[in-house]
Enzyme design. Sequence first.
Site, PDB file in Angstrom:
ATOM      1  N   GLY A  99     -19.735 -16.322 -40.456  1.00  0.00           N
ATOM      2  CA  GLY A  99     -20.815 -15.500 -39.883  1.00  0.00           C
ATOM      3  C   GLY A  99     -20.287 -14.172 -39.409  1.00  0.00           C
ATOM      4  O   GLY A  99     -19.170 -13.773 -39.733  1.00  0.00           O
ATOM      5  N   ASN A 100     -21.098 -13.460 -38.656  1.00  0.00           N
ATOM      6  CA  ASN A 100     -20.661 -12.195 -38.075  1.00  0.00           C
ATOM      7  C   ASN A 100     -21.317 -12.010 -36.716  1.00  0.00           C
ATOM      8  O   ASN A 100     -22.111 -12.847 -36.286  1.00  0.00           O
ATOM      9  CB  ASN A 100     -20.950 -11.030 -39.031  1.00  0.00           C
ATOM     10  CG  ASN A 100     -22.426 -10.869 -39.308  1.00  0.00           C
ATOM     11  OD1 ASN A 100     -23.194 -10.544 -38.424  1.00  0.00           O
ATOM     12  ND2 ASN A 100     -22.825 -11.131 -40.555  1.00  0.00           N
ATOM     13  N   ARG A 101     -20.992 -10.925 -36.044  1.00  0.00           N
ATOM     14  CA  ARG A 101     -21.379 -10.774 -34.639  1.00  0.00           C
ATOM     15  C   ARG A 101     -22.763 -10.146 -34.432  1.00  0.00           C
ATOM     16  O   ARG A 101     -23.149  -9.880 -33.299  1.00  0.00           O
ATOM     17  CB  ARG A 101     -20.313  -9.938 -33.908  1.00  0.00           C
ATOM     18  CG  ARG A 101     -18.986 -10.669 -33.796  1.00  0.00           C
ATOM     19  CD  ARG A 101     -17.954  -9.815 -33.124  1.00  0.00           C
ATOM     20  NE  ARG A 101     -18.421  -9.336 -31.826  1.00  0.00           N
ATOM     21  CZ  ARG A 101     -17.946  -8.248 -31.211  1.00  0.00           C
ATOM     22  NH1 ARG A 101     -17.022  -7.523 -31.799  1.00  0.00           N
ATOM     23  NH2 ARG A 101     -18.404  -7.891 -30.039  1.00  0.00           N
TER      24      ARG A 101
END
Length: 399
Positions: A205-207
């Site tokens: 995922g990412n932030r």
Amino acid sequence: MLAGRRIVLGVTGGIAAYKAVEVCRRLVDAGAHVAPIMTSGARHFVGETTFSALASEPVQTSLWDEDSPIPHTRLGQGADLVVVCPATARLLADYAAGRSSDLLTATLLATRAPVVVCPAMHTEMWEHPAVQDNLAVLRRRGVLVVEPEAGRLAGGDVGHGRLASPDAIVAAADAALTEPDLAGLHVLVTAGGTREPIDPVRFIGNRSSGKQGIAVAEAAHRRGARVTLVSTVPAPEHPGLSVVRVATAAEMREAVHAAAADADVVVMAAAVADFRPAAVADQKIKKHAGVPEVHLEPTEDILAELGSAKVPGQTIVGFAAETTDVAANAVDKLARKGADLLVANDVSAPSVGFEHDTNAVSIHGSDGSLREVELASKAEVADRILDAVVAYRLSSTVR
Ligand code: CTP
């Protein structure tokens, strides 16, 4: 939309008058000039000094104020907006009947500004046909009604009729002052970071929190657009704003292409994964089996796909979260992906981008335009992005 606007805040005599104090404070905090009017009933519930201390000018209570022979016309003509909070059954009846029995009702008749009423009363009164008929008359005349909620009422009763939240009332005031400059347009917005599964419990995922994309969707909705929001995170539903929940880049791609065909504006605010695991394990990968090798494959670039097969008249907005050479990367990405506008931010700067409630961006146009938006709330940044969209569309009809 509230900053610098003159708002008359009418307070009538209900127990919810104490909540109007919070509404007054929030309007002033948002930069509005608030002129409060209290009815004689309101003064039984809250002291005048409270409003005079919080508002931008002292409370007015009477048509017969010796300082000003015609206070209702001064207040009514000078207002950009009138908010009545709370609005009792008596106020709604007088206003619907066109009766100017006190300073507030006289001001309501003396204004051409938009009016927001926020009724609050016991359930029996709220549901009474006389009250509902009066509201129907006011709605037909263009008055905005912020419906009460269900909850605890005066005297310990529970039911429908409790004043709406200060958030809802301030949002309604904001909406009433907003130009519907996107009316008739379909705006497609993406929000949040995609999650690319490795196995049933793990993902890459990412932030991205999705806050900026959701703010753009809400601002577009407020400005009159029909909005489709394709989001990986939960988002508020409003009439006229339809939310499609997705998780992966592939799901987002499918939802975007389905909605983009008739979209006038596409805002790709989502952080879409550039790579995904080439194979997803059916079962959880067990630790004792050793460190797994995860082979990645590229995802399709949705923005570039939209840019290369552009629907005529469509305005495409891309985003770029950068940590170095922000301007150069933005200009390169704008051309590479065929976007019309590219919103770039330096996510290494304090309070900017991922997970923050604030952002600072540069908006590059394929027409060579550049707009800088200094650190501001994501809601404010959303409006500046949509301002750029409106200006871009206007100038491309002239070009
Ligand atoms: N985007 C997209 N599909 C992808 C990846 C990104 O539509 N598979 C969109 C994002 O929604 C955003 C913009 O492209 O609007 C962001 O591009 P970015 O990931 O920053 O660009 P890259 O081409 O990955 O460039 P780089 O890795 O060099 O920064």
